[in-house]
Design an enzyme around this catalytic site. Structure first.
Site, PDB file in Angstrom:
ATOM      1  N   ALA A 161       0.839  -1.201   0.000  1.00 34.10           N
ATOM      2  CA  ALA A 161       0.000   0.000   0.000  1.00 34.10           C
ATOM      3  C   ALA A 161       0.874   1.252   0.000  1.00 34.10           C
ATOM      4  O   ALA A 161       0.622   2.215  -0.728  1.00 34.10           O
ATOM      5  CB  ALA A 161      -0.940  -0.001   1.203  1.00 34.10           C
ATOM      6  N   ASP A 162       1.921   1.243   0.816  1.00 32.53           N
ATOM      7  CA  ASP A 162       2.871   2.355   0.819  1.00 32.53           C
ATOM      8  C   ASP A 162       3.566   2.483  -0.527  1.00 32.53           C
ATOM      9  O   ASP A 162       3.722   3.587  -1.066  1.00 32.53           O
ATOM     10  CB  ASP A 162       3.923   2.142   1.913  1.00 32.53           C
ATOM     11  CG  ASP A 162       3.561   2.829   3.216  1.00 32.53           C
ATOM     12  OD1 ASP A 162       3.190   4.004   3.177  1.00 32.53           O
ATOM     13  OD2 ASP A 162       3.655   2.183   4.271  1.00 32.53           O
ATOM     14  N   LEU A 163       4.005   1.361  -1.072  1.00 34.90           N
ATOM     15  CA  LEU A 163       4.748   1.397  -2.334  1.00 34.90           C
ATOM     16  C   LEU A 163       3.880   1.896  -3.478  1.00 34.90           C
ATOM     17  O   LEU A 163       4.325   2.715  -4.297  1.00 34.90           O
ATOM     18  CB  LEU A 163       5.285   0.001  -2.656  1.00 34.90           C
ATOM     19  CG  LEU A 163       6.340  -0.547  -1.701  1.00 34.90           C
ATOM     20  CD1 LEU A 163       6.710  -1.971  -2.087  1.00 34.90           C
ATOM     21  CD2 LEU A 163       7.579   0.328  -1.702  1.00 34.90           C
TER      22      LEU A 163
END
Length: 362
Positions: A161-163
């Site tokens: 999700a961060d990436l």
């Protein structure tokens, strides 16, 4: 790339975004808190011989670094000078935090007509909830569809999700830069808001569309696929491997190469829809067949007829064939280059205070 990016972000999504821009050639200055710096500097072990965490090293190459206390007037003036000459500011502060420090994004955009400002948040520009990847995966449907059907929901092994949010931010920034170059960038589009939640929900792609079309909620399939059969993990005599049949032609080539002639001749299985309907029969037959020989035997046969397949490699095995480096991390995923190792905290502070963006000319 002739682009100056001031990175006020920390942890993962923002640093991934600025690293990608740096890989593409942008000049990136990372601003961190004095003393502690980015939280990920302490996210270890492992730490390298210089005491830098592997986590920080993974996402902070191609940047110069200054430590600045934004509540300190002198340091804030340095940052404001950098903003004045920057093309892009990237940050992930909670709403209102920067304004209280005298760095209101809307005011700075008004004063700097060519500036592009990108904010990355967990749940959108109005939310004050901190947005860590694990929470996003839980709330945005990912964990509900990850893991074995009869076990607890599971997060992915990488903070995707961060990436994805970091990559979305990089795309949005470059789109704004292109618009600015064409003279069509509106004032509204100079302020970019990317949220981990929006990026995560958008990344559900076909899983979400299945729900929209069918009206039935998604479920966990383990290593199988809700729409394709066979498309999953199988156990060979020595190790697990995967087969990914994505077309009817691949299906016929697959079962013929496996010696399953009865399946190849069965018209009920000729289409993917038929194979999905008869999932248990297909999977059981393939599983029983491949169990008798080593994975490489089947890989060779399947690859010879262009059926997608592969062994399950460890992370160490996966990176052995790359130009990965313990200091600068994995090679760029975009057509870029590694020019600078991840910086020590305030490594370039004196030069940046003296020269500003000209510190990159040294």
């Amino acid at each position: 790339m002739n682009l100056k990016v001031l990175d006020l972000s920390r942890v993962l999504a923002g640093p991934v975004c600025s690293m990608m821009l740096g890989d593409l050639g942008a000049d990136v200055i990372k601003v961190e808190r004095p003393g502690q710096g980015d939280e990920t500097r302490g996210w270890g072990p492992p730490f390298d011989a210089d005491g830098e965490s592997a986590y920080f090293l993974a996402i902070n190459r191609n940047k110069k670094n200054i430590a600045a206390d934004l509540s300190n007037e002198t340091d804030r003036r340095v940052v404001l000078d950098l903003i004045r000459d920057a093309d892009v500011v990237l940050e992930n502060f909670l709403p209102g935090s920067l304004a209280r420090l005298g760095l209101d994004p809307r005011d700075l955009l008004e004063r700097n007509p060519s500036l592009i400002w990108c904010t990355i948040s967990g749940f959108g520009p109005e939310s004050t909830r901190p947005g860590y990847d694990f929470v996003i995966q839980a709330e945005c449907g990912w964990m509900a569809v990850t893991g074995e059907p009869d076990r607890a929901p599971m997060k992915t092994g990488v903070a995707f999700a961060d990436l994805i949010a970091g990559k979305d931010a990089a795309i949005a920034i470059l789109a704004a830069v292109a618009e600015r170059g064409a003279g069509t960038l509106s004032r509204a589009n100079r302020l970019i808001n990317i949220s981990l939640a929006d990026s995560a929900r958008a990344a559900l792609i076909n899983v979400a569309q299945n729900v929209l079309v069918s009206g039935r909620d998604a479920k966990r399939w383990g290593n199988a696929h809700p729409n394709l059969v066979p498309y999953q993990l199988f156990q060979a005599a020595d190790r697990p491997f995967v087969i990914g049949v994505g077309s009817d032609a691949q299906w016929r080539a697959c079962v013929e190469s496996l010696g399953l002639r009865d399946l190849a001749d069965d018209q009920a299985l000729a289409s993917n829809a038929g194979r999905v309907t008869n999932r248990d029969r297909v999977v059981t037959a393939v599983a029983e067949r491949v169990r008798g020989m080593d994975a490489q035997h089947w890989i060779d046969r399947l690859q010879s007829v262009r059926v997608p397949c592969g062994v399950v490699r460890t992370v160490k095995e996966a990176i052995e064939a790359t130009r990965a480096d313990a200091r600068t991390g994995m090679p760029p995923s975009v057509p870029g280059s590694v020019r600078l190792p991840p910086p020590k905290l305030d490594e370039h502070g004196d030069a940046i205070r003296t020269l500003g963006w000209r510190a990159f000319q040294r």
